[in-house]
Design an enzyme around this catalytic site. Sequence first.
Site, PDB file in Angstrom:
ATOM      1  N   ASP A 191      10.710 -14.402   5.699  1.00 54.74           N
ATOM      2  CA  ASP A 191      10.284 -15.830   5.394  1.00 54.74           C
ATOM      3  C   ASP A 191      11.147 -16.573   4.737  1.00 54.74           C
ATOM      4  OD1 ASP A 191       9.442 -14.958   2.685  1.00 54.74           O
ATOM      5  OD2 ASP A 191       8.939 -13.304   3.899  1.00 54.74           O
ATOM      6  N   ASP A 247      23.498  -5.554   9.223  1.00 52.27           N
ATOM      7  CA  ASP A 247      22.399  -4.233   8.855  1.00 52.27           C
ATOM      8  C   ASP A 247      22.819  -3.617   7.319  1.00 52.27           C
ATOM      9  OD1 ASP A 247      21.636  -1.964   8.153  1.00 52.27           O
ATOM     10  OD2 ASP A 247      22.155  -1.716  10.399  1.00 52.27           O
ATOM     11  N   ASP A 268      12.168  -5.776   0.530  1.00 53.29           N
ATOM     12  CA  ASP A 268      11.082  -6.985   0.811  1.00 53.29           C
ATOM     13  C   ASP A 268      10.872  -6.076   2.387  1.00 53.29           C
ATOM     14  OD1 ASP A 268       8.718  -8.118   1.221  1.00 53.29           O
ATOM     15  OD2 ASP A 268       9.738 -10.326   1.714  1.00 53.29           O
ATOM     16  N   TYR A 343      -3.899 -11.004   2.643  1.00 54.05           N
ATOM     17  CA  TYR A 343      -4.071 -10.069   3.972  1.00 54.05           C
ATOM     18  C   TYR A 343      -5.587  -9.178   3.537  1.00 54.05           C
ATOM     19  CZ  TYR A 343       0.882  -9.039   3.532  1.00 54.05           C
ATOM     20  OH  TYR A 343       2.602  -8.704   3.199  1.00 54.05           O
TER      21      TYR A 343
END
Length: 357
Positions: A191, A247, A268, A343
Amino acid sequence: FSLYLAADCNAVLKALQPIFQEQGMTETVHNWEDHGYLVTYIKKNGSFANLRIHPHGLVLVDLQSYNDDMKGREEVDQLLNRVEERMKELFHSNIKRVKRLPAILRGGVIDRYWPTADGRLVEYDIDEVVYDEDSPFQNIKILHSKQFGNILILSGDVNLAESDLAYTQAIMGSGKEDYTGKEVLILGGGDGGILYEIVKLKPKMVTMVASNIDQMVIDGCKKHMRKTCGDVLDNLKGECYQVLIEDCIPVLKRYAKEGRMFDYVINDLTAVPISTSPEEDSTWEFLRLILDLSMKVLKQDGKYFTQGNCINLTDALTLYEEQLSRLYCPVEFSKETVCVPSYMELWVFYTIWKKQT
């Protein structure tokens, strides 16, 4: 309705029958000797009601209607008001609790219901679908909330909202660290929020890499989450940062072999698994592998930051902390609990460092 005493099922049914019948609803009664009544009422327009009367003193009324206009809602409210009034007339002092839940909208264009990490259903004030695409790895949604701004949701999991600077600050050390001139490795963070905040602090170099980092997540966020990521995702390289779409495991192994070391590693990638069932074994193995590889590229006085999970998932967090005693080198850790706005629950963050000998 929750009653203090056992319910006279027949009396409840006879008291409420006229209310539904006046609406022109067709009645079907199912009677179980020891388990009370289930009564269904169906209207010609397709709306229906279920009346469930339990002999131990629980009376449930569920209404479903296709109408979502104001007139339809008023009709539902009026019907429920009459049911409540009649029940109070009939039982008055015997009613322990009356609870009316808000209407749930099913099959709407905008999905407002998302579970918390510990399985509680939360209704968000979503009013717009900003972005909804399927990548080779996952479904990517960005939904707009009146309170939280745009929210990134990956495969049904609420990841981050524009309101959630508290998350980004916590996973960076809650303002206690000096990133000036430091080498930083970010694992995940598609993000762009962590990268954007660290670049402001004048590091020497920030490298962001993730396992199967999803270009479509980056594309969606750089267009629709700019309050979170600013302009750092517009280019994969900047004066003091680079984004590797690779990766992360081979990259970590390569860095360890080359002897490249970092002052900070920020993970993260994924939250701590909430289960130890067989299908979750691979996730625990992945976390252990990432931890070991991260320690190999972390300087002796460096720090490793990561999210844990919801504070209510105590067993999962304890299992994670047990993993920390199994790494190739001894480590110590501390943890912090932070309220992440979108959240709607408290979230645990870990700081891990190599034990000094």
